[in-house]
Design a protein around this motif. Structure first.
Motif, PDB file in Angstrom:
ATOM      1  N   ARG A   1      75.147  56.928  46.030  1.00 33.59           N
ATOM      2  CA  ARG A   1      73.938  56.752  45.205  1.00 33.59           C
ATOM      3  C   ARG A   1      72.716  56.568  46.082  1.00 33.59           C
ATOM      4  O   ARG A   1      72.725  55.835  47.053  1.00 33.59           O
ATOM      5  CB  ARG A   1      74.096  55.514  44.292  1.00 33.59           C
ATOM      6  CG  ARG A   1      72.932  55.390  43.300  1.00 33.59           C
ATOM      7  CD  ARG A   1      72.581  53.951  43.017  1.00 33.59           C
ATOM      8  NE  ARG A   1      72.238  53.215  44.208  1.00 33.59           N
ATOM      9  CZ  ARG A   1      71.052  53.297  44.851  1.00 33.59           C
ATOM     10  NH1 ARG A   1      70.086  54.071  44.386  1.00 33.59           N
ATOM     11  NH2 ARG A   1      70.832  52.606  45.965  1.00 33.59           N
ATOM     12  N   GLN A   2      71.704  57.268  45.764  1.00 36.18           N
ATOM     13  CA  GLN A   2      70.414  57.054  46.407  1.00 36.18           C
ATOM     14  C   GLN A   2      69.332  57.485  45.414  1.00 36.18           C
ATOM     15  O   GLN A   2      69.618  58.224  44.460  1.00 36.18           O
ATOM     16  CB  GLN A   2      70.304  57.839  47.718  1.00 36.18           C
ATOM     17  CG  GLN A   2      70.377  59.328  47.575  1.00 36.18           C
ATOM     18  CD  GLN A   2      70.191  60.057  48.911  1.00 36.18           C
ATOM     19  OE1 GLN A   2      70.694  61.150  49.081  1.00 36.18           O
ATOM     20  NE2 GLN A   2      69.461  59.483  49.844  1.00 36.18           N
TER      21      GLN A   2
ATOM     22  N   ARG B   1      64.063  61.857  43.663  1.00 35.21           N
ATOM     23  CA  ARG B   1      62.815  61.948  42.902  1.00 35.21           C
ATOM     24  C   ARG B   1      62.386  63.379  42.644  1.00 35.21           C
ATOM     25  O   ARG B   1      61.201  63.668  42.437  1.00 35.21           O
ATOM     26  CB  ARG B   1      61.714  61.158  43.642  1.00 35.21           C
ATOM     27  CG  ARG B   1      62.031  59.667  43.759  1.00 35.21           C
ATOM     28  CD  ARG B   1      60.994  58.878  44.515  1.00 35.21           C
ATOM     29  NE  ARG B   1      61.305  57.446  44.560  1.00 35.21           N
ATOM     30  CZ  ARG B   1      62.078  56.854  45.468  1.00 35.21           C
ATOM     31  NH1 ARG B   1      62.611  57.569  46.461  1.00 35.21           N
ATOM     32  NH2 ARG B   1      62.315  55.552  45.399  1.00 35.21           N
TER      33      ARG B   1
ATOM     34  N   GLN C   1      53.937  58.331  38.050  1.00 34.31           N
ATOM     35  CA  GLN C   1      55.130  58.817  38.769  1.00 34.31           C
ATOM     36  C   GLN C   1      55.642  60.079  38.048  1.00 34.31           C
ATOM     37  O   GLN C   1      56.665  60.079  37.360  1.00 34.31           O
ATOM     38  CB  GLN C   1      56.195  57.735  38.839  1.00 34.31           C
ATOM     39  CG  GLN C   1      55.704  56.491  39.600  1.00 34.31           C
ATOM     40  CD  GLN C   1      56.812  55.505  39.916  1.00 34.31           C
ATOM     41  OE1 GLN C   1      57.687  55.770  40.729  1.00 34.31           O
ATOM     42  NE2 GLN C   1      56.784  54.361  39.270  1.00 34.31           N
TER      43      GLN C   1
ATOM     44  N   PHE D   1      57.141  62.707  38.799  1.00 30.33           N
ATOM     45  CA  PHE D   1      58.455  63.316  39.043  1.00 30.33           C
ATOM     46  C   PHE D   1      59.440  62.991  37.927  1.00 30.33           C
ATOM     47  O   PHE D   1      60.353  63.756  37.640  1.00 30.33           O
ATOM     48  CB  PHE D   1      59.016  62.882  40.403  1.00 30.33           C
ATOM     49  CG  PHE D   1      59.452  61.440  40.475  1.00 30.33           C
ATOM     50  CD1 PHE D   1      60.730  61.071  40.080  1.00 30.33           C
ATOM     51  CD2 PHE D   1      58.599  60.454  40.940  1.00 30.33           C
ATOM     52  CE1 PHE D   1      61.152  59.749  40.147  1.00 30.33           C
ATOM     53  CE2 PHE D   1      59.013  59.129  41.019  1.00 30.33           C
ATOM     54  CZ  PHE D   1      60.284  58.773  40.620  1.00 30.33           C
TER      55      PHE D   1
ATOM     56  N   CYS E   1      66.767  57.796  39.613  1.00 25.29           N
ATOM     57  CA  CYS E   1      65.854  56.909  40.347  1.00 25.29           C
ATOM     58  C   CYS E   1      65.425  55.783  39.409  1.00 25.29           C
ATOM     59  O   CYS E   1      64.931  56.048  38.301  1.00 25.29           O
ATOM     60  CB  CYS E   1      64.620  57.660  40.844  1.00 25.29           C
ATOM     61  SG  CYS E   1      63.521  56.604  41.831  1.00 25.29           S
ATOM     62  N   TRP E   2      65.658  54.591  39.827  1.00 27.85           N
ATOM     63  CA  TRP E   2      65.255  53.407  39.045  1.00 27.85           C
ATOM     64  C   TRP E   2      63.743  53.351  39.015  1.00 27.85           C
ATOM     65  O   TRP E   2      63.091  53.377  40.076  1.00 27.85           O
ATOM     66  CB  TRP E   2      65.801  52.174  39.729  1.00 27.85           C
ATOM     67  CG  TRP E   2      65.735  50.884  38.980  1.00 27.85           C
ATOM     68  CD1 TRP E   2      64.653  50.314  38.405  1.00 27.85           C
ATOM     69  CD2 TRP E   2      66.836  50.004  38.760  1.00 27.85           C
ATOM     70  NE1 TRP E   2      65.002  49.121  37.839  1.00 27.85           N
ATOM     71  CE2 TRP E   2      66.341  48.907  38.044  1.00 27.85           C
ATOM     72  CE3 TRP E   2      68.200  50.017  39.111  1.00 27.85           C
ATOM     73  CZ2 TRP E   2      67.142  47.835  37.667  1.00 27.85           C
ATOM     74  CZ3 TRP E   2      68.992  48.963  38.733  1.00 27.85           C
ATOM     75  CH2 TRP E   2      68.476  47.884  38.018  1.00 27.85           C
ATOM     76  N   ILE E   3      63.166  53.260  37.842  1.00 25.01           N
ATOM     77  CA  ILE E   3      61.712  53.112  37.728  1.00 25.01           C
ATOM     78  C   ILE E   3      61.418  51.729  37.155  1.00 25.01           C
ATOM     79  O   ILE E   3      61.740  51.442  35.996  1.00 25.01           O
ATOM     80  CB  ILE E   3      61.110  54.190  36.799  1.00 25.01           C
ATOM     81  CG1 ILE E   3      61.472  55.593  37.257  1.00 25.01           C
ATOM     82  CG2 ILE E   3      59.593  54.017  36.692  1.00 25.01           C
ATOM     83  CD1 ILE E   3      60.810  56.041  38.529  1.00 25.01           C
TER      84      ILE E   3
ATOM     85  N   THR F   1      67.894  55.318  52.996  1.00 22.64           N
ATOM     86  CA  THR F   1      67.024  54.161  53.237  1.00 22.64           C
ATOM     87  C   THR F   1      67.819  53.098  54.009  1.00 22.64           C
ATOM     88  O   THR F   1      69.031  52.989  53.845  1.00 22.64           O
ATOM     89  CB  THR F   1      66.532  53.577  51.906  1.00 22.64           C
ATOM     90  OG1 THR F   1      67.654  53.414  51.038  1.00 22.64           O
ATOM     91  CG2 THR F   1      65.526  54.496  51.247  1.00 22.64           C
TER      92      THR F   1
ATOM     93  N   ARG G   1      69.076  49.298  55.318  1.00 20.99           N
ATOM     94  CA  ARG G   1      69.458  48.048  54.663  1.00 20.99           C
ATOM     95  C   ARG G   1      69.341  46.896  55.644  1.00 20.99           C
ATOM     96  O   ARG G   1      69.443  47.086  56.854  1.00 20.99           O
ATOM     97  CB  ARG G   1      70.899  48.127  54.144  1.00 20.99           C
ATOM     98  CG  ARG G   1      71.075  49.066  52.944  1.00 20.99           C
ATOM     99  CD  ARG G   1      70.296  48.552  51.741  1.00 20.99           C
ATOM    100  NE  ARG G   1      70.522  49.346  50.532  1.00 20.99           N
ATOM    101  CZ  ARG G   1      69.764  50.374  50.134  1.00 20.99           C
ATOM    102  NH1 ARG G   1      68.727  50.756  50.865  1.00 20.99           N
ATOM    103  NH2 ARG G   1      70.030  51.012  49.013  1.00 20.99           N
TER     104      ARG G   1
HETATM  105  C1  LIG Z   1      63.804  46.813  40.362  1.00 14.74           C
HETATM  106  C2  LIG Z   1      63.575  48.159  40.992  1.00 14.74           C
HETATM  107  C3  LIG Z   1      62.377  48.817  40.765  1.00 14.74           C
HETATM  108  C4  LIG Z   1      62.151  50.086  41.312  1.00 14.74           C
HETATM  109  N1  LIG Z   1      61.015  50.772  40.964  1.00 14.74           N
HETATM  110  C5  LIG Z   1      60.834  52.014  41.445  1.00 14.74           C
HETATM  111  C6  LIG Z   1      59.738  52.793  41.004  1.00 14.74           C
HETATM  112  O1  LIG Z   1      58.953  52.402  40.153  1.00 14.74           O
HETATM  113  N2  LIG Z   1      59.590  54.040  41.533  1.00 14.74           N
HETATM  114  C7  LIG Z   1      60.465  54.556  42.443  1.00 14.74           C
HETATM  115  O2  LIG Z   1      60.262  55.703  42.866  1.00 14.74           O
HETATM  116  N3  LIG Z   1      61.523  53.847  42.874  1.00 14.74           N
HETATM  117  C8  LIG Z   1      61.746  52.599  42.382  1.00 14.74           C
HETATM  118  N4  LIG Z   1      62.860  51.894  42.741  1.00 14.74           N
HETATM  119  C9  LIG Z   1      63.825  52.491  43.689  1.00 14.74           C
HETATM  120  C10 LIG Z   1      63.728  51.846  45.064  1.00 14.74           C
HETATM  121  O3  LIG Z   1      62.539  52.269  45.694  1.00 14.74           O
HETATM  122  C11 LIG Z   1      64.973  52.237  45.877  1.00 14.74           C
HETATM  123  O4  LIG Z   1      66.137  51.825  45.204  1.00 14.74           O
HETATM  124  C12 LIG Z   1      64.959  51.604  47.272  1.00 14.74           C
HETATM  125  O5  LIG Z   1      63.889  52.104  48.038  1.00 14.74           O
HETATM  126  C13 LIG Z   1      66.259  51.879  48.037  1.00 14.74           C
HETATM  127  O6  LIG Z   1      66.473  53.288  48.162  1.00 14.74           O
HETATM  128  P1  LIG Z   1      67.765  53.978  47.548  1.00 14.74           P
HETATM  129  O7  LIG Z   1      67.764  53.768  46.061  1.00 14.74           O
HETATM  130  O8  LIG Z   1      67.622  55.448  47.905  1.00 14.74           O
HETATM  131  O9  LIG Z   1      68.985  53.356  48.166  1.00 14.74           O
HETATM  132  C14 LIG Z   1      63.122  50.665  42.182  1.00 14.74           C
HETATM  133  C15 LIG Z   1      64.335  49.999  42.388  1.00 14.74           C
HETATM  134  C16 LIG Z   1      64.568  48.778  41.775  1.00 14.74           C
HETATM  135  C17 LIG Z   1      65.929  48.129  41.937  1.00 14.74           C
END
Ligand SMILES: Cc1cc2nc3c(=O)[nH]c(=O)nc-3n(C[C@H](O)[C@H](O)[C@H](O)COP(=O)(O)O)c2cc1C
Length: 171
Positions: free
Chosen positions: A10-11, A14, A66, A68, A120-122, A158, A160
């Protein structure tokens, strides 16, 4: 992919291909969401499924531009439902429902990954605006949005923090 392989695969992605998600894949993601733990098993959240292009674009604007997001065929919007956790008073209404919804997002991400999908978590968005766009019932609080689709990019991994900095062994 076993669980640990899925966790590492998982990563945040976007960019998405213009390819629909099979209904069965979505059903399996929803089923995974439904298996997530929740406080008192109350499952104090609801998930909006957005496929309509105009609505996705509005959500992307509400997420500080955002854009994307709107390229994903499906955007899930996880909403905490404080009233469902009302039995636990303020802790249920302010914390448990948010935690329930948050765990559900994590399950959705892992299930999607296991199915070869990208997410992608937003978290950065205007809650009031998202609630208005989706015409959410009063009291529901959008806490995360999750675009899901077939990935069109493979971003660099990314970093850690070292475990030694994060895990505290108390003597
Ligand atoms: C609570 C939370 C809020 C986040 N908000 C955003 C966001 O608004 N936009 C985005 O592009 N990524 C967002 N992310 C993704 C993080 O940027 C990403 O999980 C982190 O940089 C680690 O990278 P990875 O998910 O590729 O492992 C969010 C993640 C979390 C858990």
């Amino acid at each position: 992919m076993n669980l640990f392989e899925t966790i590492h695969a998982r990563q945040s992605v976007r960019a998405y291909l213009p390819r629909e998600i099979e209904q069965d894949a979505l059903r399996r993601i929803f089923d995974a969401i439904n298996q997530a733990p929740s406080a008192g098993n109350l499952q104090a959240y609801r998930v909006w499924v957005v496929r309509d292009s105009a609505t996705k674009q509005k959500l992307a604007k509400a997420a500080l531009g955002q854009d994307f997001m709107a390229g994903a065929p499906v955007v899930l919007v996880f909403c905490a439902e404080p009233a469902r956790a009302g039995r636990y008073g303020a802790r249920g209404a302010e914390l448990y429902c948010v935690q329930d919804a948050t765990v559900a997002v994590a399950y959705a991400q892992l299930a999607a990954t296991a199915l070869g999908l990208a997410t992608c978590w937003i978290g950065a968005f205007n809650e009031t605006e998202v609630a208005r766009i989706l015409e959410l019932p009063t009291g529901l609080r959008p806490i995360a949005m999750l675009p899901i689709g077939y990935g069109a990019e493979t971003p660099p991994r990314t970093p850690r923090r070292p475990l030694s900095e994060m895990i505290v062994e108390r003597a």
